[in-house]
Design a protein around this motif. Structure first.
Motif, PDB file in Angstrom:
ATOM      1  N   GLN A 158       0.833  -1.188   0.000  1.00  0.00           N
ATOM      2  CA  GLN A 158       0.000   0.000   0.000  1.00  0.00           C
ATOM      3  C   GLN A 158       0.877   1.251   0.000  1.00  0.00           C
ATOM      4  O   GLN A 158       1.897   1.326   0.684  1.00  0.00           O
ATOM      5  CB  GLN A 158      -0.916   0.004   1.225  1.00  0.00           C
ATOM      6  CG  GLN A 158      -1.935   1.129   1.225  1.00  0.00           C
ATOM      7  CD  GLN A 158      -2.884   1.017   2.407  1.00  0.00           C
ATOM      8  OE1 GLN A 158      -2.750   0.128   3.233  1.00  0.00           O
ATOM      9  NE2 GLN A 158      -3.839   1.919   2.476  1.00  0.00           N
ATOM     10  N   GLU A 159       0.477   2.242  -0.799  1.00  0.00           N
ATOM     11  CA  GLU A 159       1.267   3.451  -0.900  1.00  0.00           C
ATOM     12  C   GLU A 159       1.326   4.169   0.444  1.00  0.00           C
ATOM     13  O   GLU A 159       0.331   4.275   1.153  1.00  0.00           O
ATOM     14  CB  GLU A 159       0.681   4.383  -1.961  1.00  0.00           C
ATOM     15  CG  GLU A 159       0.797   3.850  -3.377  1.00  0.00           C
ATOM     16  CD  GLU A 159       0.326   4.865  -4.400  1.00  0.00           C
ATOM     17  OE1 GLU A 159      -0.059   5.977  -3.980  1.00  0.00           O
ATOM     18  OE2 GLU A 159       0.353   4.552  -5.595  1.00  0.00           O
ATOM     19  N   SER A 160       2.519   4.651   0.776  1.00  0.00           N
ATOM     20  CA  SER A 160       2.726   5.349   2.037  1.00  0.00           C
ATOM     21  C   SER A 160       2.571   6.848   1.829  1.00  0.00           C
ATOM     22  O   SER A 160       3.179   7.428   0.925  1.00  0.00           O
ATOM     23  CB  SER A 160       4.122   5.044   2.590  1.00  0.00           C
ATOM     24  OG  SER A 160       4.427   5.877   3.686  1.00  0.00           O
ATOM     25  N   LEU A 161       1.738   7.475   2.667  1.00  0.00           N
ATOM     26  CA  LEU A 161       1.562   8.921   2.581  1.00  0.00           C
ATOM     27  C   LEU A 161       2.854   9.646   2.896  1.00  0.00           C
ATOM     28  O   LEU A 161       3.152  10.693   2.313  1.00  0.00           O
ATOM     29  CB  LEU A 161       0.449   9.360   3.538  1.00  0.00           C
ATOM     30  CG  LEU A 161       0.134  10.863   3.571  1.00  0.00           C
ATOM     31  CD1 LEU A 161      -0.315  11.339   2.194  1.00  0.00           C
ATOM     32  CD2 LEU A 161      -0.940  11.165   4.606  1.00  0.00           C
ATOM     33  N   SER A 162       3.651   9.085   3.798  1.00  0.00           N
ATOM     34  CA  SER A 162       4.927   9.717   4.143  1.00  0.00           C
ATOM     35  C   SER A 162       5.854   9.758   2.938  1.00  0.00           C
ATOM     36  O   SER A 162       6.483  10.779   2.657  1.00  0.00           O
ATOM     37  CB  SER A 162       5.591   8.953   5.297  1.00  0.00           C
ATOM     38  OG  SER A 162       4.787   8.975   6.456  1.00  0.00           O
ATOM     39  N   TYR A 163       5.950   8.653   2.204  1.00  0.00           N
ATOM     40  CA  TYR A 163       6.818   8.620   1.036  1.00  0.00           C
ATOM     41  C   TYR A 163       6.312   9.549  -0.062  1.00  0.00           C
ATOM     42  O   TYR A 163       7.096  10.137  -0.806  1.00  0.00           O
ATOM     43  CB  TYR A 163       6.948   7.196   0.505  1.00  0.00           C
ATOM     44  CG  TYR A 163       7.764   6.290   1.394  1.00  0.00           C
ATOM     45  CD1 TYR A 163       8.796   6.816   2.174  1.00  0.00           C
ATOM     46  CD2 TYR A 163       7.526   4.930   1.469  1.00  0.00           C
ATOM     47  CE1 TYR A 163       9.556   6.006   2.998  1.00  0.00           C
ATOM     48  CE2 TYR A 163       8.283   4.109   2.289  1.00  0.00           C
ATOM     49  CZ  TYR A 163       9.295   4.654   3.055  1.00  0.00           C
ATOM     50  OH  TYR A 163      10.058   3.849   3.864  1.00  0.00           O
ATOM     51  N   GLN A 164       4.999   9.686  -0.179  1.00  0.00           N
ATOM     52  CA  GLN A 164       4.454  10.612  -1.164  1.00  0.00           C
ATOM     53  C   GLN A 164       4.870  12.043  -0.848  1.00  0.00           C
ATOM     54  O   GLN A 164       5.179  12.831  -1.746  1.00  0.00           O
ATOM     55  CB  GLN A 164       2.930  10.505  -1.201  1.00  0.00           C
ATOM     56  CG  GLN A 164       2.408   9.204  -1.773  1.00  0.00           C
ATOM     57  CD  GLN A 164       0.895   9.129  -1.758  1.00  0.00           C
ATOM     58  OE1 GLN A 164       0.215  10.090  -1.410  1.00  0.00           O
ATOM     59  NE2 GLN A 164       0.361   7.991  -2.144  1.00  0.00           N
ATOM     60  N   ARG A 165       4.910  12.385   0.434  1.00  0.00           N
ATOM     61  CA  ARG A 165       5.282  13.746   0.811  1.00  0.00           C
ATOM     62  C   ARG A 165       6.780  13.963   0.735  1.00  0.00           C
ATOM     63  O   ARG A 165       7.233  15.101   0.564  1.00  0.00           O
ATOM     64  CB  ARG A 165       4.775  14.038   2.226  1.00  0.00           C
ATOM     65  CG  ARG A 165       3.257  14.197   2.300  1.00  0.00           C
ATOM     66  CD  ARG A 165       2.824  14.520   3.712  1.00  0.00           C
ATOM     67  NE  ARG A 165       1.419  14.906   3.769  1.00  0.00           N
ATOM     68  CZ  ARG A 165       0.769  15.221   4.882  1.00  0.00           C
ATOM     69  NH1 ARG A 165       1.418  15.199   6.051  1.00  0.00           N
ATOM     70  NH2 ARG A 165      -0.497  15.563   4.848  1.00  0.00           N
ATOM     71  N   ILE A 166       7.556  12.908   0.890  1.00  0.00           N
ATOM     72  CA  ILE A 166       9.005  13.055   0.773  1.00  0.00           C
ATOM     73  C   ILE A 166       9.374  13.532  -0.630  1.00  0.00           C
ATOM     74  O   ILE A 166      10.238  14.390  -0.804  1.00  0.00           O
ATOM     75  CB  ILE A 166       9.707  11.725   1.106  1.00  0.00           C
ATOM     76  CG1 ILE A 166       9.690  11.492   2.637  1.00  0.00           C
ATOM     77  CG2 ILE A 166      11.138  11.706   0.589  1.00  0.00           C
ATOM     78  CD1 ILE A 166      10.244  10.157   3.053  1.00  0.00           C
TER      79      ILE A 166
END
Length: 368
Positions: free
Chosen positions: A96-104
């Protein structure tokens, strides 16, 4: 292709037949469906679905026995060609896509800085506590103070070291962020979750990337005998933020280079939002209206032209579209106007009003 498996291989470019048809066990290889002249459609009709037989008849009708070597077809792509992306999707475990990685990976942040923040987030930078986890017993010493004996950990380099806390205080004070920054992830998430003006949101998501990046550059400079003062660090961070704002909001003029002033500018930015009503105007009594358009795929590239003609009350009289030779956008718009006007003249649909969505063509016709 003759030695391909009828049911498992993508020999017909529709995919493996076993996915939508029950295998007929007396037929195994594609060669059994062919003779020296080509396909044996009578045998194919007995074992294959009608849509497959029709596809082979019209799309693969020229196939025949050949002495050439068979060519492998990759069944996971429509083109039957192996691609790295399709192979990777098979090999890797999708998470599942991580919101943290999307913001990084923030918009407008240089790749090398986002990549650095990703490495820091995963704690895979070459500092003391990361090296210990890998059973590497090389321990360095902090050089913030000449007589300091503390180890260079992530927290020390990026949050609590000499001059580092002062850098963070400079930015958190103007941003209205309250509370100590104790742990790296906590500091990053605090910036992400801070309530702020809409125009500041993207800046707050990216600013800690710039701060960590410049602190890391300072650490490397000190390790190699150079010097990088606190004011130099702040100057470089402000320059990164200034470039980000200029990239995100190119219409802003005279963006300041000082962080508190940048916050004040974006907080007070309330762009005007307006609207304009667009409605169809009917032509006068006895007139016709012809609307034209040209569509394209590439410039130059494949072109389509279309037009429609309406009576004075908006009732559709005639519409047509056709493909033309590859040309430019402006030529496609011109051809659409010419074809629509020619139809009106040939069918006595005069007087007529010509409408186009191409401002360039309007200017050309009007001589501007």
């Amino acid at each position: 292709m003759c030695s391909c498996d009828v049911w498992k291989d993508n020999w017909n470019r529709l995919g493996p037949l076993r996915e939508f048809s029950t295998p007929y066990h007396n037929i195994e290889e594609v060669a059994e469906l062919m003779n020296s002249e080509g396909w044996e459609f009578q045998k194919m009709n007995a074992v294959l679905p009608d849509q497959v037989v029709d596809h082979v008849k019209y799309k693969l009708s020229i196939m025949g026995q050949s002495i050439d070597a068979d060519v492998p077809w990759w069944i996971l792509t429509k083109s039957s060609k192996l691609t790295v992306s399709s192979a990777l999707n098979v090999m890797r475990q999708q998470e599942q896509e991580s919101l943290s990685y999307q913001r990084i990976w923030s918009k407008g942040v240089p790749f090398k800085i986002s990549f650095f923040l990703w490495r820091m987030w995963k704690a895979i930078l070459p500092v003391d506590d990361a090296l210990k986890r890998m059973d590497i017993s090389i321990v360095s010493r902090c050089i913030c103070y000449l007589n300091s004996q503390s180890e260079k950990t992530f927290q020390h380099i990026f949050l609590t070291g000499n001059c580092v806390a002062e850098v963070w205080q400079y930015y958190t004070t103007s941003a209205g962020i309250i509370g100590p920054l104790i742990q790296l992830h906590q500091a990053v998430v605090k910036w992400w979750n801070t309530k702020c003006a809409v125009k500041l949101k993207l800046v707050f998501e990216a600013i800690q990337s710039f701060i960590y990046w410049q602190l890391w550059k300072r650490r490397n400079a000190l390790m190699n005998g150079a010097n990088m003062s606190k004011s130099k660090v702040i100057y470089c961070i402000n320059q990164n933020i200034h470039n980000l704002i200029s990239s995100l909001y190119p219409w802003l003029k005279n963006v300041p280079h000082d962080w508190p002033q940048m916050v004040q500018l974006l907080e007070g930015l309330n762009p005007r939002v307006g609207g304009q009503m667009v409605q169809r105007r009917y032509p006068s009594a006895g007139w016709h209206k012809c609307n034209t358009d040209g569509a394209s795929r590439g410039n130059p590239g494949q072109r389509l032209t279309a037009f429609c003609i309406r009576y004075e009350r908006g009732d559709l009289v005639y519409a047509a579209a056709r493909r033309i030779a590859n040309t430019t956008n402006i030529c496609a718009e011109a051809v659409a106007i010419h074809v629509g006007l020619q139809y009106c003249v040939n069918n006595q649909m005069l007087p007529v009003i010509m409408e186009t969505d191409s401002l360039a063509m309007v200017n050309i016709i009007q001589g501007d």
